[in-house]
Design an enzyme around this catalytic site. Structure first.
Site: not given
Length: 266
Positions: A59, A211
């Site tokens: 992400d 992430h």
């Protein structure tokens, strides 16, 4: 309450009680549900459960860190999925092109990632996803329809909104295993590795949340070891596509409440 119950036969009362108990059980579920239906409170549609499959997902890109992660994925010959933030694409157009060119999948993570804005109402949420999709289309020529709610869909997804997102041709992907780099990007690579490989025996397939914003340097350091671990365990690495069964946290109890309201209004 007695006046309301007199309106129904005992079987109907038992049905209502059963629904309430079912919802109570659903709220205790920690892991998300695989599913496509929008008419059922508990959504399950697990496919390929026998196979050991893992989806690596990242992400909050694109960023300089995204390129480093792409280097590792290329070296390890592994495909992954990147949920991108639309307003971070400027200056990283080549990174987005590289993600697409190297066979990874691209998902939508809204345009601004600003919670107050995107969760103000459902219209804003959909606009943010479409805006992000347009930005990606301008660079790659494709319009992604796989989405991830910032922070996850829990507390934001109900049955009505789920159906609307499906009508917009969006498919939702939360996660069932995660590392804490989104909360604390300074966690050691060893800690991140342990989180990424903990309690995975009971999960199949795995959708692993990580992430790739600029501060996630330790995620880059942990990634090669994470990949090697799952290869040794016999997992197949896949990117999420529109053919991947959805994975989202159970919708809120508003669905059950609406059923109760309908029944008690008669």
């Amino acid at each position: 309450m007695k006046c309301i119950l007199k309106k129904f036969s005992y079987p109907l009362v038992f049905l209502v009680i059963a629904l309430i108990l079912t919802q109570t059980m659903c709220e205790k579920i920690v892991t998300p549900s695989f599913g496509k239906m929008c008419t059922n409170i508990s959504l399950t549609n697990q496919q390929n459960i026998e196979k050991k499959i893992i989806y690596l997902t990242f992400d909050d890109g694109p960023s300089v860190t995204t390129n480093k992660i792409l280097d590792t994925l290329k070296e390890k010959d592994v495909k992954a999925t990147f949920f991108l933030i639309g307003n971070q694409i400027v200056g990283f157009e080549d990174t987005v092109k590289r993600i697409h060119k190297e066979g990874h999948s691209i998902g939508l993570h809204t345009y601004t990632h600003k919670f107050k804005r995107i969760y103000n109402n459902n219209d804003n949420f959909i606009k943010e996803m479409k805006h992000c999709s347009d930005e990606i289309n301008n660079i790659t020529g494709v319009n992604p329809n796989i989405i991830r709610f910032p922070g996850g869909s829990r507390k934001h997804l109900n049955n009505e909104f789920l159906c609307r997102l499906h009508d917009e041709n969006f498919k939702i992907y939360d996660w069932n295993l995660q590392v804490s780099d989104g909360i604390n990007p300074n966690l050691s690579s060893n800690k991140l590795f342990k989180e990424a490989t903990a309690d995975n025996d009971s999960i199949s397939p795995i959708i692993l949340l990580m992430h790739c914003d600029y501060m996630h340097k330790n995620t880059c350091k942990a990634l090669p070891e994470i990949i090697d671990y799952y290869k040794q365990q016999g997992y197949i690495f896949k990117p999420i596509t529109e053919d991947t069964p959805e994975l989202y946290f159970p919708p809120s109890k508003r669905t059950l409440k609406s059923i109760w309201d309908i029944m008690t209004s008669k």
